[in-house]
Design an enzyme around this catalytic site. Sequence first.
Site, mmCIF file in Angstrom:
data_model
loop_
_atom_site.group_PDB
_atom_site.id
_atom_site.type_symbol
_atom_site.label_atom_id
_atom_site.label_comp_id
_atom_site.label_asym_id
_atom_site.label_seq_id
_atom_site.Cartn_x
_atom_site.Cartn_y
_atom_site.Cartn_z
ATOM 1 N N PHE A 46 17.025 36.899 19.634
ATOM 2 C CA PHE A 46 17.405 36.773 21.139
ATOM 3 C C PHE A 46 18.113 35.643 21.182
ATOM 4 C CE2 PHE A 46 13.404 39.200 20.633
ATOM 5 C CZ PHE A 46 13.663 40.241 21.478
ATOM 6 N N VAL A 84 13.953 33.881 18.207
ATOM 7 C CA VAL A 84 14.403 33.189 19.326
ATOM 8 C C VAL A 84 15.357 32.095 19.203
ATOM 9 C CG1 VAL A 84 14.114 32.301 21.867
ATOM 10 C CG2 VAL A 84 12.610 34.074 20.763
ATOM 11 N N CYS A 85 16.703 32.261 19.651
ATOM 12 C CA CYS A 85 17.696 30.969 19.259
ATOM 13 C C CYS A 85 17.175 29.595 20.080
ATOM 14 C CB CYS A 85 19.115 31.449 19.793
ATOM 15 S SG CYS A 85 20.318 30.197 19.780
ATOM 16 N N VAL A 86 17.073 28.522 19.248
ATOM 17 C CA VAL A 86 16.354 27.317 19.695
ATOM 18 C C VAL A 86 17.313 26.723 20.689
ATOM 19 C CG1 VAL A 86 17.386 25.984 17.962
ATOM 20 C CG2 VAL A 86 15.517 25.135 19.178
ATOM 21 N N ALA A 89 16.980 28.703 24.000
ATOM 22 C CA ALA A 89 15.793 28.902 24.406
ATOM 23 C C ALA A 89 15.298 27.447 25.245
ATOM 24 C CB ALA A 89 14.693 28.968 23.323
#
Lengths: 136, 136, 124, 124, 95, 95
Positions: A46, A84-86, A89
């Site tokens: 994501f 989930v891409c930090v 996010a």
Amino acid sequence: MYGAILNVKFTVVVHSAPYSTQAAASAYRFTKALLEQGHDVYRLFFFGDGVHNTSKLTVVAQDDTNWQQQWDKLIELQKLDSVVCVTSAIKRGIIDEAESARHELGAVSLSSSSEISGLGQLIDATINSDRVINFG
Amino acid sequence: MYGAILNVKFTVVVHSAPYSTQAAASAYRFTKALLEQGHDVYRLFFFGDGVHNTSKLTVVAQDDTNWQQQWDKLIELQKLDSVVCVTSAIKRGIIDEAESARHELGAVSLSSSSEISGLGQLIDATINSDRVINFG
Amino acid sequence: MSEINSSKTVSIISRQAPYGSNRAHQSLDIALAAAVFEQAVNYIFMGDGVYQLLGNQNATSIQSKTLVNALETLDLYGIESIFIDSQSLRERNLTPKDLALNASIVSRGEIAKIVRASDSVFNL
Amino acid sequence: MSEINSSKTVSIISRQAPYGSNRAHQSLDIALAAAVFEQAVNYIFMGDGVYQLLGNQNATSIQSKTLVNALETLDLYGIESIFIDSQSLRERNLTPKDLALNASIVSRGEIAKIVRASDSVFNL
Amino acid sequence: MSTLHTVSKAPSFRLLETCLSIIQAGDAVLFIEDGVYHCQQSTELLRNSEVKFYCLREDLIARGLIDRKLDTIETVNTQGFVDLCVQHDGIVNWF
Amino acid sequence: MSTLHTVSKAPSFRLLETCLSIIQAGDAVLFIEDGVYHCQQSTELLRNSEVKFYCLREDLIARGLIDRKLDTIETVNTQGFVDLCVQHDGIVNWF
């Protein structure tokens, strides 16, 4: 013609938030279909606004589809690797336990079925998947 | 030519999330400028993806602008009426105390400087403002 | 990350103008990550993406980071396969000397071959 | 809400196709809210927005709500000033009989006048 | 009665065509965000003597366009943007 | 070696033009989401005999296009979409 020709490892990259565009819904339906046909998900990734698919703080009207919940159930049931891409996010308010504690935010918004990590996980996925498909 | 000709009541409608498009940043700069010129904000209205501007669960890198925090400060300092569209907000994980309690979510994501309400507040704003401007 | 050393070819097609949306920045983030993990990267600028390469940008005026500064340092990350679509330049009345970056100006046919030879493509 | 009874004219220009983005749905939500609060509403379909009016839609196939069903009930909310841009229909090879809705087919010049006479415009 | 139109996407999105097709004499167009790329290239659309064209300085500077802008388009800063909203009776935003 | 291209925006976004300008013989284009509006109207772009065109049934049904589709474009459901991804070596998504 539409049977499983061979077992293929997919990575599905989701770039858009649910409700705002159809892309997340398309990605969800695609992911379900590939699993039903006996293929594998190497990773869900994501990215950008796509991180909003992994929020657990959502309330959806009864006559509407709760996409975040649908993803959560699918990921749990099929034991998918969901990242989930930090960078995307945390500035969008998708926060896990660690970030919440570190910045004393007092709340966690990430569903427990996904984990926050770096773009290296996307590159790893391009190396180890047979197909990478993007929905945005 | 650029002085305040007269006192004008603006409503600023924000349709986009910060970081994803420039619209929220433009809206912020516009709002600050109109206040500096002696005009008034009748209401800020966050609609659709714009609701993400009012999240308090965001962590932004030091060299990046924290737009949610900038809005929060401006709203507090200038005592602006800031409304977040309920239909847009709750399915996107922007949750106030009441929704959090009602659905036992265990977390609040809405900044305390904004409040969640209905689209009636947008219509009221079109009636009672001199100008309505949309950023998306 | 079981086989992180095996090198594949990742192509990034960047088609949006900078600042108005975050797509240009996302393209850069993917390109840099791919380079850091030692993948072969093709960075292709097409459509409004060629606007990213204009000289004299300064995004402090809109409280943002100036994207072209980062693009100018791509070679430090080992990204040297940078391609600019000539048709997109022409349609926007731009020439190579308007750009802050030295890169290969290519035709659509050449881009087609680069894309076909890639293991994965991010098209933003 | 100090002067909620004073009626102003709100025009909604809906320019996007349904389902692909939520803009079409947002236009509807604003139109309905304006009608409920007894404002005069002009609902204008332009560009890809005219696709919203096609007959025979069924969005259960994509787990969504079928937008045209709601558009067909606009008159129940007192929204009767519905306008469809003829140029947009023509460009998409559509005619009024392809549409599920009876509404005024208008020129750009007529839309210009409607917009000019509005107190506020939501253009989505 | 006059209207201020803002256009915030690059020319490839073709918002200006639609905007100008419903514009009236005395209206103004302000290019903001990626809309300022309209100022970099002379086109038939911009040769409309009944409409005044403006562009937002901050967005021109960000994109490296401050020295590339057409002379026929006037530059305003965000304060000038507010003034344009005040001077016109209505606002229509194209995004 | 062949590539599957998906196009997910309406024709007005002109993604198909760009997609076809870098396509190679043997590639395929699948219209999904608002991309399926391409199937409603015959255009020069779709008369390309080196490329196979498909569209996604669920998106056609949603938009009222199932009986308006051109005969030259084959319909697949989401399972067929997965199969197309398997049958081609690479995927390029236009959105």
